[in-house]
Design a protein around this motif. Structure first.
Motif, PDB file in Angstrom:
ATOM      1  N   GLN A  69       0.833  -1.206   0.000  1.00  0.00           N
ATOM      2  CA  GLN A  69       0.000   0.000   0.000  1.00  0.00           C
ATOM      3  C   GLN A  69       0.867   1.256   0.000  1.00  0.00           C
ATOM      4  O   GLN A  69       0.461   2.291  -0.523  1.00  0.00           O
ATOM      5  N   ALA A  72       1.624   1.613  -3.559  1.00  0.00           N
ATOM      6  CA  ALA A  72       0.439   2.156  -4.238  1.00  0.00           C
ATOM      7  C   ALA A  72       0.362   3.670  -4.043  1.00  0.00           C
ATOM      8  O   ALA A  72       0.100   4.416  -5.000  1.00  0.00           O
ATOM      9  N   LYS A  73       0.613   4.134  -2.832  1.00  0.00           N
ATOM     10  CA  LYS A  73       0.570   5.572  -2.564  1.00  0.00           C
ATOM     11  C   LYS A  73       1.663   6.304  -3.344  1.00  0.00           C
ATOM     12  O   LYS A  73       1.433   7.387  -3.870  1.00  0.00           O
ATOM     13  N   LEU A  76       0.443   6.535  -6.852  1.00  0.00           N
ATOM     14  CA  LEU A  76      -0.641   7.517  -6.949  1.00  0.00           C
ATOM     15  C   LEU A  76      -0.107   8.945  -7.014  1.00  0.00           C
ATOM     16  O   LEU A  76      -0.731   9.826  -7.594  1.00  0.00           O
ATOM     17  N   SER A  77       1.057   9.167  -6.416  1.00  0.00           N
ATOM     18  CA  SER A  77       1.637  10.515  -6.401  1.00  0.00           C
ATOM     19  C   SER A  77       2.587  10.765  -7.565  1.00  0.00           C
ATOM     20  O   SER A  77       3.123  11.859  -7.699  1.00  0.00           O
ATOM     21  N   TRP A  82       1.251   6.344 -14.030  1.00  0.00           N
ATOM     22  CA  TRP A  82       1.457   5.543 -12.818  1.00  0.00           C
ATOM     23  C   TRP A  82       0.337   5.656 -11.791  1.00  0.00           C
ATOM     24  O   TRP A  82       0.059   4.674 -11.093  1.00  0.00           O
ATOM     25  N   PRO A  83      -0.333   6.797 -11.651  1.00  0.00           N
ATOM     26  CA  PRO A  83      -1.442   6.845 -10.685  1.00  0.00           C
ATOM     27  C   PRO A  83      -2.535   5.808 -10.960  1.00  0.00           C
ATOM     28  O   PRO A  83      -3.151   5.297 -10.023  1.00  0.00           O
ATOM     29  N   LEU A  84      -2.760   5.453 -12.218  1.00  0.00           N
ATOM     30  CA  LEU A  84      -3.741   4.415 -12.534  1.00  0.00           C
ATOM     31  C   LEU A  84      -3.305   3.075 -11.947  1.00  0.00           C
ATOM     32  O   LEU A  84      -4.111   2.351 -11.358  1.00  0.00           O
ATOM     33  N   GLY A  86      -1.305   2.695  -9.393  1.00  0.00           N
ATOM     34  CA  GLY A  86      -1.444   2.844  -7.944  1.00  0.00           C
ATOM     35  C   GLY A  86      -2.871   2.647  -7.488  1.00  0.00           C
ATOM     36  O   GLY A  86      -3.127   1.989  -6.467  1.00  0.00           O
ATOM     37  N   ALA A  87      -3.823   3.191  -8.237  1.00  0.00           N
ATOM     38  CA  ALA A  87      -5.236   3.028  -7.884  1.00  0.00           C
ATOM     39  C   ALA A  87      -5.645   1.557  -7.947  1.00  0.00           C
ATOM     40  O   ALA A  87      -6.370   1.073  -7.068  1.00  0.00           O
ATOM     41  N   THR A  90      -4.885  -0.541  -4.914  1.00  0.00           N
ATOM     42  CA  THR A  90      -5.675  -0.310  -3.700  1.00  0.00           C
ATOM     43  C   THR A  90      -6.981  -1.095  -3.697  1.00  0.00           C
ATOM     44  O   THR A  90      -7.678  -1.128  -2.690  1.00  0.00           O
TER      45      THR A  90
END
Length: 128
Positions: A69, A72-73, A76-77, A82-84, A86-87, A90
């Motif tokens: 996680q 993942a965070k 996301l940042s 890459w945020p996809l 990371g999402a 989760t």
């Protein structure tokens, strides 16, 4: 109070350090990365045992996310697509699979590219 999230990792582990340097260069996450050996763990609300066992993402509000996680965070940042990713990390069941994969990598990081004997988790921590 910190202004941005802090990524806390094992600075004695070449695999971890290489992974963080790769992320900083190519993913450009919005965070401050610091080895747990030099971090104000008490100020971050983190125990040395937890910091030794897994990568941590500590938010400015003091929430602590560990292992997959935390990754993942970080994603996301990051910039780009890459945020996809990371999402996705989760969401169950992807989150559950990511946790298992993270544990496998953490237990074997000394065997991975860039890893050394210093990367091995102490046996008391590796089983957790």
């Amino acid at each position: 109070m910190q202004r941005q999230p802090v990524l806390v990792y094992d600075g004695d582990c070449a695999f971890c350090t290489s992974s963080v340097r790769f992320a900083e260069r190519w993913l450009r996450p919005r965070c401050t990365a610091t080895p747990w050996q030099f971090a104000d763990l008490a100020g971050l609300g983190v125990t040395p045992g937890r910091a030794e066992r897994e990568v941590l993402w500590v938010t400015p509000a003091g929430a602590v996310h560990g292992g997959a996680q935390a990754v993942a965070k970080l994603l996301l940042s990051a910039s780009g697509g890459w945020p996809l990713v990371g999402a996705l990390l989760t969401l169950p069941p992807v989150r559950w699979m990511a946790h298992g994969l993270y544990r496998l990598i953490a237990r074997n990081r000394h065997r991975l590219p860039g890893g050394t004997a210093a990367c091995a988790l102490p046996s008391s921590r590796a089983s957790r």
